[in-house]
Design a protein around this motif. Structure first.
Motif, mmCIF file in Angstrom:
data_model
loop_
_atom_site.group_PDB
_atom_site.id
_atom_site.type_symbol
_atom_site.label_atom_id
_atom_site.label_comp_id
_atom_site.label_asym_id
_atom_site.label_seq_id
_atom_site.Cartn_x
_atom_site.Cartn_y
_atom_site.Cartn_z
ATOM 1 N N VAL A 79 41.453 42.772 44.856
ATOM 2 C CA VAL A 79 42.206 41.730 44.167
ATOM 3 C C VAL A 79 41.461 41.271 42.913
ATOM 4 C CG1 VAL A 79 43.017 39.334 44.378
ATOM 5 C CG2 VAL A 79 43.402 40.949 46.243
ATOM 6 N N TYR A 80 40.139 41.402 42.925
ATOM 7 C CA TYR A 80 39.304 40.799 41.892
ATOM 8 C C TYR A 80 38.713 41.784 40.900
ATOM 9 C CZ TYR A 80 39.569 36.733 44.940
ATOM 10 O OH TYR A 80 40.025 35.693 45.708
ATOM 11 N N GLY A 81 39.130 43.039 40.947
ATOM 12 C CA GLY A 81 38.558 43.993 40.009
ATOM 13 C C GLY A 81 39.401 45.240 39.828
ATOM 14 N N LEU A 82 39.129 45.936 38.760
ATOM 15 C CA LEU A 82 39.729 47.237 38.458
ATOM 16 C C LEU A 82 38.597 48.201 38.153
ATOM 17 C CD1 LEU A 82 41.884 49.321 37.514
ATOM 18 C CD2 LEU A 82 41.754 48.222 35.256
ATOM 19 N N ILE B 257 35.570 43.229 36.239
ATOM 20 C CA ILE B 257 35.217 42.439 37.409
ATOM 21 C C ILE B 257 35.403 40.961 37.091
ATOM 22 C CG2 ILE B 257 33.335 41.794 38.980
ATOM 23 C CD1 ILE B 257 34.318 44.606 39.452
ATOM 24 N N ARG B 258 35.871 40.219 38.064
ATOM 25 C CA ARG B 258 36.061 38.781 37.891
ATOM 26 C C ARG B 258 34.764 38.094 37.498
ATOM 27 N NH1 ARG B 258 35.325 35.054 42.982
ATOM 28 N NH2 ARG B 258 34.097 34.121 41.327
ATOM 29 N N GLU B 259 34.893 37.028 36.788
ATOM 30 C CA GLU B 259 33.730 36.246 36.374
ATOM 31 C C GLU B 259 33.143 35.472 37.557
ATOM 32 O OE1 GLU B 259 35.062 34.923 31.914
ATOM 33 O OE2 GLU B 259 36.177 34.065 33.596
ATOM 34 N N GLY B 260 31.867 35.134 37.430
ATOM 35 C CA GLY B 260 31.251 34.198 38.357
ATOM 36 C C GLY B 260 30.504 34.796 39.533
ATOM 37 N N LEU B 261 30.384 36.124 39.617
ATOM 38 C CA LEU B 261 29.625 36.723 40.707
ATOM 39 C C LEU B 261 28.136 36.623 40.435
ATOM 40 C CD1 LEU B 261 31.677 39.975 41.437
ATOM 41 C CD2 LEU B 261 31.749 37.807 42.677
ATOM 42 N N SER B 262 27.356 36.642 41.498
ATOM 43 C CA SER B 262 25.909 36.554 41.348
ATOM 44 C C SER B 262 25.369 37.828 40.719
ATOM 45 C CB SER B 262 25.258 36.348 42.715
ATOM 46 O OG SER B 262 25.385 37.513 43.513
ATOM 47 N N ILE C 1 41.878 39.864 38.728
ATOM 48 C CA ILE C 1 42.054 40.951 37.764
ATOM 49 C C ILE C 1 42.747 42.153 38.387
ATOM 50 C CG2 ILE C 1 40.794 42.599 36.310
ATOM 51 C CD1 ILE C 1 38.593 40.405 36.177
ATOM 52 N N GLY C 2 42.408 42.448 39.643
ATOM 53 C CA GLY C 2 42.994 43.605 40.297
ATOM 54 C C GLY C 2 44.485 43.494 40.527
ATOM 55 N N ILE C 3 45.009 42.289 40.525
ATOM 56 C CA ILE C 3 46.456 42.088 40.636
ATOM 57 C C ILE C 3 47.142 42.413 39.319
ATOM 58 C CG2 ILE C 3 48.284 40.381 41.042
ATOM 59 C CD1 ILE C 3 46.760 41.029 43.556
ATOM 60 N N PHE C 4 46.488 42.045 38.213
ATOM 61 C CA PHE C 4 47.141 42.107 36.911
ATOM 62 C C PHE C 4 46.858 43.372 36.104
ATOM 63 C CE2 PHE C 4 46.871 37.315 37.283
ATOM 64 C CZ PHE C 4 48.223 37.143 37.516
ATOM 65 N N CYS D 234 41.596 45.768 49.285
ATOM 66 C CA CYS D 234 40.375 45.570 50.066
ATOM 67 C C CYS D 234 39.157 46.274 49.514
ATOM 68 C CB CYS D 234 40.588 46.053 51.504
ATOM 69 S SG CYS D 234 41.924 45.220 52.389
ATOM 70 N N VAL D 235 39.345 47.253 48.631
ATOM 71 C CA VAL D 235 38.215 48.074 48.189
ATOM 72 C C VAL D 235 38.222 48.241 46.676
ATOM 73 C CG1 VAL D 235 38.315 49.360 50.358
ATOM 74 C CG2 VAL D 235 39.382 50.309 48.322
ATOM 75 N N LEU D 236 37.052 48.551 46.144
ATOM 76 C CA LEU D 236 36.879 48.972 44.759
ATOM 77 C C LEU D 236 36.239 50.347 44.801
ATOM 78 C CD1 LEU D 236 35.453 45.677 43.232
ATOM 79 C CD2 LEU D 236 37.737 46.613 42.843
ATOM 80 N N ALA D 237 36.862 51.336 44.168
ATOM 81 C CA ALA D 237 36.362 52.705 44.311
ATOM 82 C C ALA D 237 36.584 53.515 43.045
ATOM 83 C CB ALA D 237 37.051 53.400 45.482
ATOM 84 N N ASN D 238 35.668 54.459 42.824
ATOM 85 C CA ASN D 238 35.870 55.508 41.829
ATOM 86 C C ASN D 238 35.223 56.783 42.359
ATOM 87 O OD1 ASN D 238 33.117 55.121 41.390
ATOM 88 N ND2 ASN D 238 33.350 54.265 39.338
ATOM 89 N N SER D 239 35.017 57.760 41.494
ATOM 90 C CA SER D 239 34.473 59.037 41.953
ATOM 91 C C SER D 239 33.000 58.963 42.332
ATOM 92 C CB SER D 239 34.659 60.114 40.868
ATOM 93 O OG SER D 239 36.029 60.329 40.620
ATOM 94 N N ASN D 240 32.337 57.868 41.974
ATOM 95 C CA ASN D 240 30.907 57.720 42.257
ATOM 96 C C ASN D 240 30.615 57.006 43.567
ATOM 97 O OD1 ASN D 240 30.228 58.844 39.689
ATOM 98 N ND2 ASN D 240 30.678 56.866 38.755
ATOM 99 N N GLY D 241 31.488 56.085 43.956
ATOM 100 C CA GLY D 241 31.215 55.311 45.157
ATOM 101 C C GLY D 241 32.344 54.356 45.471
#
Length: 228
Positions: free
Chosen positions: A16-19, A27-32, A58-61, A198-205
């Protein structure tokens, strides 16, 4: 590590929070800084922290692949410039295109890799063609199971894909042909079928929500091509 568990401020719904693409992650702002370092290490791409339409979801939009990113027409100018500046900082020649449509939840409604895109049948044929042109891929309109939110109901990379368990055998074959990778059904976050949320993924991980179980992780690793 090619796979990690994580939460974003106690939310396991990372998608939901990233692409994420094979070239960059929004990635959404405000992460550590620790979580950003982990994300960058697993996904192996530069991170651009931003909001879209003054929202962290961000992942929604937003949707995209290695060639281009599409965002809602109503994206703020400052956000659009922030994304473009982030790409320039990392010498990434990618388009960021505000897409004119009454539909704004583009991340929910578009599932793409570098070979193809499946877009919700709620898009008109003309809109679907424009999306295919922007992403420079073959495009199809359709659903996964009975769900229009194909971007939430699946995750696909250039190595593999995982989709909602209600996808039929015929749909799985169609998706495999379309995206050019193996596609499996599965869940994340203790049985949530909308794996794209639920997940963020690409060809690396892949980074999975913190509630994802061991058996789910094994299936995700297999589906996304990370089991040696």
């Amino acid at each position: 590590m090619r796979i990690e568990r994580m939460d974003f401020e106690n939310s396991p719904y990372l998608g939901v929070y990233g692409l994420v693409t094979d070239r960059v992650a929004l990635i959404r702002e405000g992460l550590s800084s620790r979580k950003l370092e982990t994300l960058g290490g697993v996904l192996g791409v530069p991170l651009v922290e931003t909001s879209v339409m003054k929202s962290r979801i961000i992942g929604i939009f937003a949707a995209g692949n290695s060639r281009a990113i599409v965002v809602p027409w109503y994206v703020w100018d400052t956000e659009l410039e922030r994304i473009k500046e982030g790409l320039r900082e990392h010498d990434l020649d990618m388009e960021v295109v505000p897409f004119k449509s009454t539909l704004t939840a583009l991340g929910n409604l578009i599932l793409a890799n570098d070979r193809a895109a499946l877009v919700s049948a709620k898009f008109t044929r003309e809109e679907a063609k424009k999306l295919g042109d922007i992403l420079d891929v073959e495009v199809e309109r359709g659903m996964i199971g009975d769900f229009h939110a194909v971007g939430s109901a699946g995750v696909v990379t250039n190595r593999g894909g995982l989709v909602h368990p209600e996808a039929t055998d015929e749909e799985l074959e169609w998706l495999r042909d379309l995206f050019g990778v193996d596609i499996y059904v599965g869940t994340a976050n203790m049985g949530v079928p909308f794996v794209g949320s639920c997940v963020l993924a690409n060809s690396n991980g892949v980074v999975v929500g913190s509630l994802t179980t061991g058996p789910e992780i094994v299936k995700i690793e297999e589906a996304l091509g990370f089991l040696d």
